[in-house]
Design a protein around this motif. Structure first.
Motif, PDB file in Angstrom:
ATOM      1  N   VAL A 271       0.854  -1.185   0.000  1.00  0.00           N
ATOM      2  CA  VAL A 271       0.000   0.000   0.000  1.00  0.00           C
ATOM      3  C   VAL A 271       0.892   1.238   0.000  1.00  0.00           C
ATOM      4  N   LEU A 272       0.702   2.089  -0.994  1.00  0.00           N
ATOM      5  CA  LEU A 272       1.501   3.300  -1.144  1.00  0.00           C
ATOM      6  C   LEU A 272       0.598   4.511  -0.978  1.00  0.00           C
ATOM      7  N   VAL A 273       0.918   5.364  -0.024  1.00  0.00           N
ATOM      8  CA  VAL A 273       0.041   6.477   0.352  1.00  0.00           C
ATOM      9  C   VAL A 273       0.756   7.810   0.155  1.00  0.00           C
ATOM     10  N   ALA A 274       0.156   8.689  -0.645  1.00  0.00           N
ATOM     11  CA  ALA A 274       0.660  10.059  -0.814  1.00  0.00           C
ATOM     12  C   ALA A 274       2.154  10.065  -1.086  1.00  0.00           C
ATOM     13  N   THR A 275       2.578   9.277  -2.071  1.00  0.00           N
ATOM     14  CA  THR A 275       4.013   9.088  -2.290  1.00  0.00           C
ATOM     15  C   THR A 275       4.364   9.146  -3.766  1.00  0.00           C
ATOM     16  N   THR A 276       5.638   8.916  -4.059  1.00  0.00           N
ATOM     17  CA  THR A 276       6.159   9.064  -5.410  1.00  0.00           C
ATOM     18  C   THR A 276       7.113   7.911  -5.720  1.00  0.00           C
ATOM     19  N   ALA A 277       7.637   7.945  -6.939  1.00  0.00           N
ATOM     20  CA  ALA A 277       8.649   6.969  -7.344  1.00  0.00           C
ATOM     21  C   ALA A 277      10.054   7.442  -7.000  1.00  0.00           C
ATOM     22  N   GLY A 278      10.172   8.413  -6.101  1.00  0.00           N
ATOM     23  CA  GLY A 278      11.486   8.879  -5.685  1.00  0.00           C
ATOM     24  C   GLY A 278      11.879  10.161  -6.385  1.00  0.00           C
TER      25      GLY A 278
ATOM     26  N   LEU B 179      12.364  10.884  -9.401  1.00  0.00           N
ATOM     27  CA  LEU B 179      11.597  11.167 -10.619  1.00  0.00           C
ATOM     28  C   LEU B 179      10.147  11.402 -10.230  1.00  0.00           C
ATOM     29  N   MET B 180       9.857  12.628  -9.801  1.00  0.00           N
ATOM     30  CA  MET B 180       8.533  12.963  -9.299  1.00  0.00           C
ATOM     31  C   MET B 180       8.132  14.350  -9.796  1.00  0.00           C
ATOM     32  N   VAL B 181       6.834  14.620  -9.707  1.00  0.00           N
ATOM     33  CA  VAL B 181       6.318  15.955  -9.994  1.00  0.00           C
ATOM     34  C   VAL B 181       6.222  16.696  -8.662  1.00  0.00           C
ATOM     35  N   PRO B 182       6.955  17.789  -8.477  1.00  0.00           N
ATOM     36  CA  PRO B 182       6.979  18.462  -7.176  1.00  0.00           C
ATOM     37  C   PRO B 182       5.656  19.131  -6.832  1.00  0.00           C
ATOM     38  N   GLY B 183       5.487  19.391  -5.547  1.00  0.00           N
ATOM     39  CA  GLY B 183       4.255  19.987  -5.057  1.00  0.00           C
ATOM     40  C   GLY B 183       4.275  21.502  -5.083  1.00  0.00           C
ATOM     41  N   ASN B 184       3.305  22.070  -4.388  1.00  0.00           N
ATOM     42  CA  ASN B 184       3.144  23.507  -4.273  1.00  0.00           C
ATOM     43  C   ASN B 184       4.388  24.115  -3.604  1.00  0.00           C
ATOM     44  N   PRO B 185       5.079  25.056  -4.248  1.00  0.00           N
ATOM     45  CA  PRO B 185       6.286  25.637  -3.646  1.00  0.00           C
ATOM     46  C   PRO B 185       6.039  26.231  -2.262  1.00  0.00           C
ATOM     47  N   ALA B 186       4.865  26.831  -2.052  1.00  0.00           N
ATOM     48  CA  ALA B 186       4.566  27.406  -0.735  1.00  0.00           C
ATOM     49  C   ALA B 186       4.522  26.323   0.332  1.00  0.00           C
TER      50      ALA B 186
ATOM     51  N   ASP C 195      -3.657  17.290  -2.270  1.00  0.00           N
ATOM     52  CA  ASP C 195      -2.337  17.147  -1.650  1.00  0.00           C
ATOM     53  C   ASP C 195      -1.413  18.232  -2.192  1.00  0.00           C
ATOM     54  N   GLN C 196      -0.937  19.114  -1.301  1.00  0.00           N
ATOM     55  CA  GLN C 196      -0.074  20.217  -1.707  1.00  0.00           C
ATOM     56  C   GLN C 196       1.398  19.822  -1.775  1.00  0.00           C
ATOM     57  N   ILE C 197       1.742  18.682  -1.206  1.00  0.00           N
ATOM     58  CA  ILE C 197       3.137  18.252  -1.135  1.00  0.00           C
ATOM     59  C   ILE C 197       3.451  17.205  -2.204  1.00  0.00           C
ATOM     60  N   VAL C 198       2.568  16.222  -2.357  1.00  0.00           N
ATOM     61  CA  VAL C 198       2.732  15.181  -3.378  1.00  0.00           C
ATOM     62  C   VAL C 198       1.495  15.205  -4.272  1.00  0.00           C
ATOM     63  N   PRO C 199       1.552  15.935  -5.381  1.00  0.00           N
ATOM     64  CA  PRO C 199       0.375  16.039  -6.258  1.00  0.00           C
ATOM     65  C   PRO C 199      -0.097  14.690  -6.782  1.00  0.00           C
TER      66      PRO C 199
ATOM     67  N   ILE D 224      -0.761  13.569  -9.621  1.00  0.00           N
ATOM     68  CA  ILE D 224      -0.121  13.033 -10.824  1.00  0.00           C
ATOM     69  C   ILE D 224       0.942  11.991 -10.479  1.00  0.00           C
ATOM     70  N   ASN D 225       1.580  12.117  -9.310  1.00  0.00           N
ATOM     71  CA  ASN D 225       2.595  11.137  -8.920  1.00  0.00           C
ATOM     72  C   ASN D 225       1.979   9.759  -8.687  1.00  0.00           C
ATOM     73  N   GLY D 226       0.768   9.724  -8.129  1.00  0.00           N
ATOM     74  CA  GLY D 226       0.071   8.459  -7.968  1.00  0.00           C
ATOM     75  C   GLY D 226      -0.306   7.850  -9.307  1.00  0.00           C
ATOM     76  N   LYS D 227      -0.649   8.693 -10.261  1.00  0.00           N
ATOM     77  CA  LYS D 227      -0.991   8.194 -11.601  1.00  0.00           C
ATOM     78  C   LYS D 227       0.243   7.607 -12.283  1.00  0.00           C
ATOM     79  N   ILE D 228       1.403   8.216 -12.039  1.00  0.00           N
ATOM     80  CA  ILE D 228       2.650   7.666 -12.586  1.00  0.00           C
ATOM     81  C   ILE D 228       2.918   6.284 -12.001  1.00  0.00           C
ATOM     82  N   LEU D 229       2.774   6.142 -10.689  1.00  0.00           N
ATOM     83  CA  LEU D 229       2.958   4.844 -10.047  1.00  0.00           C
ATOM     84  C   LEU D 229       1.965   3.819 -10.595  1.00  0.00           C
ATOM     85  N   ASN D 230       0.721   4.239 -10.744  1.00  0.00           N
ATOM     86  CA  ASN D 230      -0.327   3.354 -11.227  1.00  0.00           C
ATOM     87  C   ASN D 230      -0.035   2.858 -12.646  1.00  0.00           C
TER      88      ASN D 230
END
Length: 272
Positions: free
Chosen positions: A116-123, A125-132, A215-219, A221-227
């Motif tokens: 189970v992968l929650v609010a995460t990325t592939a490391g 190679l990720m799409v960054p979140g909200n700069p703020a 999710d402002q930190i891990v958008p 799209i990162n979950g879609k990449i994993l999927n």
């Protein structure tokens, strides 16, 4: 406290001495987070055992003396499971811990049933979140200043418009304990240069990917990449969920977890 792999770590477990039809759940926490931050999730999953530990320099685990990486820390996790008499487990990780969970499943497929992968990325190679949000996340005041956390919680984590989420926010802030500077720094550098993306197409495990659409930190799209990269995966999007939707949308999250973890072998793969 447990001495494993040359380190002293604070380990928590729930219901290991109770009979269960489900394998235990090994949980990898987010960066800087202590056991107490996710204890409510462990307490909600009453039908299964749950194992978690504070990374070196977080919670009550002493500071690391030397840096570590995903290879050494997932090996250390197996030593903890051995000491607890556990062989096969379901593996779950959130945010930084989601990367660690991926590495565990790839390095120890024989000990991993489902992932189970929650609010995460592939490391890396990720799409960054909200700069703020990322700027405020890097500020150590979020651990030691409840007023700072309260003021910036929505920017940092999103997803607090749901009924009851405000109470969960206050409860979460009260459970946080700041990591040591060295502990936090070593967690940051542990994942430098790491990515699971080239290996994910070869993963044969059934995988649930859970993401919040706020999710402002891990958008998302990162979950879609994993999927897309993991052939036996399904993506569950928590509507209105921020980075901490496991807590702010706890009932919905636990229901999705149970549906996935309790499904007979192969059934969730067909659904995906």
């Amino acid at each position: 406290m447990m001495d494993v792999g040359g380190r002293t770590l604070r380990v928590a477990h729930w219901r290991l001495d109770e009979p269960s039809d489900h394998p235990p759940l090994l949980f990898f926490n987010g960066i800087g987070a202590n056991i107490e931050a996710v204890a409510p999730l462990a307490e909600m999953l009453t039908e299964r055992a749950f194992v978690m530990f504070d990374m070196p320099g977080t919670g009550e685990s002493p500071d690391p003396t030397i840096p570590y990486n995903p290879f050494t820390m997932t090996w250390t996790a197996t030593q903890i499971l051995d000491r607890l008499g556990l062989e096969e487990v379901d593996v779950m990780g959130v945010s930084w811990g989601g990367a660690m969970a991926q590495h565990y499943a790839l390095q120890y497929p024989g000990r991993t049933r489902r992932l189970v992968l929650v609010a995460t990325t592939a490391g890396m190679l990720m799409v960054p979140g909200n700069p703020a949000a990322l700027t405020k996340m890097a500020n150590p005041r979020r651990y030691i200043d409840p007023k700072f956390m309260n003021e910036h919680f929505q920017t940092l984590y999103g997803g607090v418009d749901k009924d009851g989420a405000s109470h969960q926010k206050d409860s979460h802030i009260g459970r946080l304990k700041p990591p040591s500077p060295r502990g936090y720094f070593y967690q940051l550098i542990a994942m430098l240069g790491w990515t699971s993306l080239p290996a994910l197409p070869f993963m044969s495990k059934e995988v649930l990917i859970m993401m919040g659409d706020d999710d402002q930190i891990v958008p998302l799209i990162n979950g879609k990449i994993l999927n897309t990269a993991i052939r036996n995966s399904r993506l569950e999007v928590i509507e209105g969920g921020g980075h901490l939707f496991l807590l702010t949308h706890a009932d919905e999250s636990v229901a999705a977890l149970r549906e996935f973890l309790d499904a007979p072998d192969g059934e969730d793969r067909a659904a995906a």
